[in-house]
Design a protein around this motif. Sequence first.
Motif, mmCIF file in Angstrom:
data_model
loop_
_atom_site.group_PDB
_atom_site.id
_atom_site.type_symbol
_atom_site.label_atom_id
_atom_site.label_comp_id
_atom_site.label_asym_id
_atom_site.label_seq_id
_atom_site.Cartn_x
_atom_site.Cartn_y
_atom_site.Cartn_z
ATOM 1 N N ASP A 110 28.368 8.947 -15.455
ATOM 2 C CA ASP A 110 27.728 8.907 -14.128
ATOM 3 C C ASP A 110 28.129 10.129 -13.317
ATOM 4 O O ASP A 110 27.398 10.553 -12.419
ATOM 5 N N PRO A 161 21.054 8.586 -16.338
ATOM 6 C CA PRO A 161 20.053 8.697 -15.266
ATOM 7 C C PRO A 161 20.730 8.428 -13.918
ATOM 8 O O PRO A 161 21.521 7.496 -13.779
ATOM 9 N N GLY A 162 20.473 9.289 -12.930
ATOM 10 C CA GLY A 162 21.121 9.168 -11.621
ATOM 11 C C GLY A 162 22.498 9.815 -11.584
ATOM 12 O O GLY A 162 23.156 9.824 -10.544
ATOM 13 N N SER A 234 17.076 9.516 -11.405
ATOM 14 C CA SER A 234 17.347 8.198 -11.989
ATOM 15 C C SER A 234 16.180 7.722 -12.839
ATOM 16 O O SER A 234 16.362 6.870 -13.706
#
Length: 243
Positions: A110, A161-162, A234
């Motif tokens: 992340d 994603p994100g 995202s």
Amino acid sequence: MTLSCDAPVPGGLGLPIPPETVYRPQEDSQLLVDAVRRSCRVPGTRAADLCTGTGVVAIELARLGAASVLAIDSCPGAAQSAAARCQKVSDIVTVEHRDLNDLTGRDTFDLVTCNPPYVPTPPDLDVTDEYAWPRNAWDGGPDGRSVLDPLCAGAAELLNPGGTLLLVQSEFADPAETVAALRRTGLHADVVARRRVPFGPVLTAQATWFEDLGLLETDRRVEELVVIRADRPSTSAAPRGHR
Ligand SMILES: C[S@@+](CC[C@H](N)C(=O)[O-])C[C@H]1O[C@@H](n2cnc3c(N)ncnc32)[C@H](O)[C@@H]1O
């Protein structure tokens, strides 16, 4: 900046200065940590700190609430130092002796932080005692981009994603190319922090060469460091391959 080995890390990160076999946290380390504190939502993230050195940024990620942090460094001494220094947060931080180029395509995160070697360096530079810390911590090859280029090319594949990448580098290693290279892989990238710092011994020794290359005005002995942030949308599809 020269620091004695038991001086506190600039900015009060609370760590003793490590032995001279490992890059001592400096203004670039501090700028990166400040950018993480200011612009990232860290709690609960799966994070990675590439080029971890002493582990200073990885430890900060753990303090800020990351669920897990993978800290890697290609220098065995640095990985050892980081492992020793991360003991108190070993439930969060895993330290591995690994090259960042071996990470792409295996793990995703992340949040990824990186303070790579980024100093443009002529191949024939004679490293003298003045260069008190290991050369692989700052030598970025003739254009300063020998680690930055593969990092940028592979960054999207490291991010969920994100997810977000934050990296720090010098003005002398072409930040515009870093932003462009990250955008080419589908990431949204921009400079999010800047700080001007006086030359240390490494840049002082290369100032004339920088002047000859047209990177530096005569007699200027101040460098701008920048933090570049890159976000993977995202909703994005799988990142564009680069290899
Ligand atoms: C500028 S130091 C940063 C250390 C620490 N993150 C900090 O901010 O104080 C760069 C580190 O990158 C490591 N390094 C150089 N090339 C690498 C590579 N290809 N993969 C992983 N680590 C690398 C060096 O050993 C060094 O510890």
